[in-house]
Design a protein around this motif. Structure first.
Motif, mmCIF file in Angstrom:
data_model
loop_
_atom_site.group_PDB
_atom_site.id
_atom_site.type_symbol
_atom_site.label_atom_id
_atom_site.label_comp_id
_atom_site.label_asym_id
_atom_site.label_seq_id
_atom_site.Cartn_x
_atom_site.Cartn_y
_atom_site.Cartn_z
ATOM 1 N N ASN A 151 7.576 -6.903 4.714
ATOM 2 C CA ASN A 151 7.717 -7.156 3.472
ATOM 3 C C ASN A 151 8.203 -8.333 2.957
ATOM 4 O O ASN A 151 7.575 -9.022 1.837
ATOM 5 N N SER A 152 9.121 -8.872 3.552
ATOM 6 C CA SER A 152 9.780 -10.033 3.048
ATOM 7 C C SER A 152 8.688 -11.239 3.118
ATOM 8 O O SER A 152 8.664 -12.013 2.450
ATOM 9 N N LYS A 153 8.017 -11.326 4.263
ATOM 10 C CA LYS A 153 7.195 -12.330 4.466
ATOM 11 C C LYS A 153 6.065 -12.622 3.263
ATOM 12 O O LYS A 153 5.477 -13.432 2.877
ATOM 13 N N ILE A 154 5.435 -11.117 3.171
ATOM 14 C CA ILE A 154 4.398 -11.083 1.937
ATOM 15 C C ILE A 154 5.213 -11.272 0.709
ATOM 16 O O ILE A 154 4.248 -12.302 0.057
ATOM 17 N N GLN A 155 6.041 -10.838 0.278
ATOM 18 C CA GLN A 155 6.835 -11.319 -0.782
ATOM 19 C C GLN A 155 7.048 -12.780 -1.058
ATOM 20 O O GLN A 155 6.863 -13.291 -2.139
ATOM 21 N N TRP A 174 0.230 2.332 5.582
ATOM 22 C CA TRP A 174 1.213 1.385 5.135
ATOM 23 C C TRP A 174 0.895 0.849 3.963
ATOM 24 O O TRP A 174 2.006 0.433 2.993
ATOM 25 N N ILE A 175 -0.435 0.402 3.354
ATOM 26 C CA ILE A 175 -0.606 -0.016 2.173
ATOM 27 C C ILE A 175 0.170 0.843 0.977
ATOM 28 O O ILE A 175 0.817 0.347 -0.001
ATOM 29 N N ALA A 176 -0.302 2.302 1.183
ATOM 30 C CA ALA A 176 0.166 3.096 0.128
ATOM 31 C C ALA A 176 1.466 3.121 -0.225
ATOM 32 O O ALA A 176 2.234 3.295 -1.072
ATOM 33 N N ASN A 177 2.319 3.082 1.073
ATOM 34 C CA ASN A 177 3.950 3.068 0.976
ATOM 35 C C ASN A 177 4.518 1.736 0.710
ATOM 36 O O ASN A 177 5.546 1.734 0.197
ATOM 37 N N ASN A 178 3.531 0.639 0.285
ATOM 38 C CA ASN A 178 4.313 -0.403 0.186
ATOM 39 C C ASN A 178 3.731 -1.239 -1.011
ATOM 40 O O ASN A 178 4.435 -2.297 -1.385
ATOM 41 N N TYR A 179 2.510 -0.959 -1.382
ATOM 42 C CA TYR A 179 2.008 -1.834 -2.379
ATOM 43 C C TYR A 179 2.594 -2.127 -3.685
ATOM 44 O O TYR A 179 2.630 -3.201 -4.048
ATOM 45 N N LEU A 180 3.174 -0.941 -4.199
ATOM 46 C CA LEU A 180 3.850 -1.276 -5.344
ATOM 47 C C LEU A 180 5.251 -2.314 -5.450
ATOM 48 O O LEU A 180 5.381 -2.976 -6.107
ATOM 49 N N SER A 181 5.817 -2.101 -4.182
ATOM 50 C CA SER A 181 6.997 -3.084 -3.803
ATOM 51 C C SER A 181 6.711 -4.374 -3.618
ATOM 52 O O SER A 181 7.146 -5.509 -4.104
ATOM 53 N N LEU A 182 5.468 -4.677 -2.839
ATOM 54 C CA LEU A 182 4.955 -6.008 -2.727
ATOM 55 C C LEU A 182 4.497 -6.822 -3.840
ATOM 56 O O LEU A 182 4.691 -8.078 -3.814
ATOM 57 N N LYS A 183 4.037 -6.118 -4.911
ATOM 58 C CA LYS A 183 3.625 -6.587 -6.023
ATOM 59 C C LYS A 183 2.288 -7.415 -5.730
ATOM 60 O O LYS A 183 2.221 -8.618 -6.749
ATOM 61 N N VAL A 184 1.607 -7.350 -4.846
ATOM 62 C CA VAL A 184 0.529 -7.948 -4.852
ATOM 63 C C VAL A 184 -0.685 -7.275 -5.607
ATOM 64 O O VAL A 184 -0.739 -6.418 -5.473
ATOM 65 N N PRO A 185 -1.362 -8.338 -6.325
ATOM 66 C CA PRO A 185 -2.558 -7.454 -7.427
ATOM 67 C C PRO A 185 -3.445 -6.636 -6.732
ATOM 68 O O PRO A 185 -3.651 -5.473 -7.007
#
Length: 249
Positions: A151-155, A174-185
Motif C-alpha cells: 500500500n505504501s508503494k502504491i500510495q 485484494w482490490i476490494a479490501n484496499n482500493y478506497l484507502s489507496l485512492k487510485v481512481p
C-alpha cells in the motif's frame, strides 16, 4: 444495461465504451472504483463464494473477458456487445495513458513479469509513465507487514490506474479490501496479462482468439495448471447456462 448470466450481472458495453469510461474516470480523478473481468471460471466461483459475489456487486464495471460469456448471452437471447479481453484492455489503456499523461502501477504477476511488461510497453509508448511495479511473495495476503508495504508503494507513486495481476479471486479480494484507502481512481484485475505482454506466456494466435479457442491454446500450453479449470469447469458452466435457459436456475 446489464445482462444476467447464471445470476451475475454483466455490463453490455462494447470494448471502446469500456475504455472510454475508464479513461474518463481516471482523467477526472474520480472517487476510487474498480473493474472486474469475468470469464466462465469466475461465474462458477461466484456461485459458491459470497464474498467474491459481493465484490462483483460493488464493481464500477463488470466486463466479459471470456468468449464463453458471449456465447452464453447469445444462447440466453440477451446478447452482449462484444468481448472485453483483459490483456487487450491492459494494452489499450496503457497506449491511451501515454497520450493523456495518466500514470500506471503494475502489481503482481510472476517474478519479473511486471518489469518485463513495463519494458515492453515503454518501448512501444516512450511517454508512458509507469510509476512502479511490485511482485509480492506467495502468501503475502496473510502478512500485515507485506500488505502495508504494498500500500505504501502504491500510495507514494500515486497512479491513476492500478493493474493487478494476482489471479482470481485473490486479485479482486485484494482490490476490494484496499482500493478506497489507496485512492487510485481505477483498479483493474487482469490475471496473467503481465506475462502475456512480456511474452513469458504465449498468447493464442489471433484466429484462435476470434474463434473462441483461446482456452484450448492455454490448456495446451499450461496443462498442469489449467486442466481442472477447463476440463471440469467448462461442462459445469454449460450446464448452469442450460438450466438458466430452461428456467431451472
Amino acid at each position: 444495461m446489464r445482462v444476467n448470466i447464471c445470476g451475475i450481472e454483466i455490463d453490455q458495453y462494447s470494448f471502446d465504451e469500456v475504455v472510454g469510461k475508464i479513461v474518463s474516470h481516471a482523467l477526472t480523478k474520480g472517487v476510487p472504483e474498480y473493474v472486474v473481468t469475468p470469464n466462465a471460471m469466475h461465474i462458477l466461483t461466484l456461485q459458491q463464494d459470497a464474498d467474491f459475489r459481493n465484490i462483483y456487486d460493488r464493481a464500477f464495471l463488470v466486463v466479459p473477458d471470456g468468449v464463453s460469456l458471449l456465447w452464453a448471452a447469445k444462447f440466453l437471447e440477451t446478447p452482449l456487445n462484444g468481448r472485453v479481453n483483459g490483456t487487450d484492455l491492459f494494452e489499450k489503456l496503457c497506449a491511451i495513458a501515454s497520450e493523456q499523461g495518466l500514470k500506471i502501477f503494475l502489481l503482481g504477476g510472476r517474478p519479473g513479469a511486471a518489469e518485463k511488461a513495463q519494458e515492453t510497453l515503454q518501448n512501444r509508448h516512450p511517454n508512458l509513465e509507469i510509476t512502479g511495479t511490485y511482485c509480492p511473495d506467495y502468501g503475502f495476503e496473510n502478512r500485515q507487514e507485506e500488505l502495508e508495504l504494498i500500500n505504501s508503494k502504491i500510495q507514494a507513486s500515486a497512479p491513476d490506474i492500478l493493474f493487478v495481476g494476482l489471479g482470481a479471486p485473490k486479485q479482486e479480494k485484494w482490490i476490494a479490501n484496499n482500493y478506497l484507502s489507496l485512492k487510485v481512481p481505477v483498479s483493474i484485475g487482469i490475471g496473467v496479462s503481465f506475462e502475456l505482454v512480456a511474452d513469458m506466456v504465449s498468447r493464442a494466435p489471433v484466429w484462435m482468439q476470434k474463434a473462441g479457442l483461446e482456452w484450448l491454446f492455454r490448456l495446451i500450453v499450461e496443462p498442469q495448471r489449467l486442466w481442472k479449470r477447463y476440463i471440469l469447469g467448462n461442462p459445469t458452466f454449460i450446464w448452469l447456462v442450460l438450466k438458466q435457459r430452461l428456467g431451472m436456475y
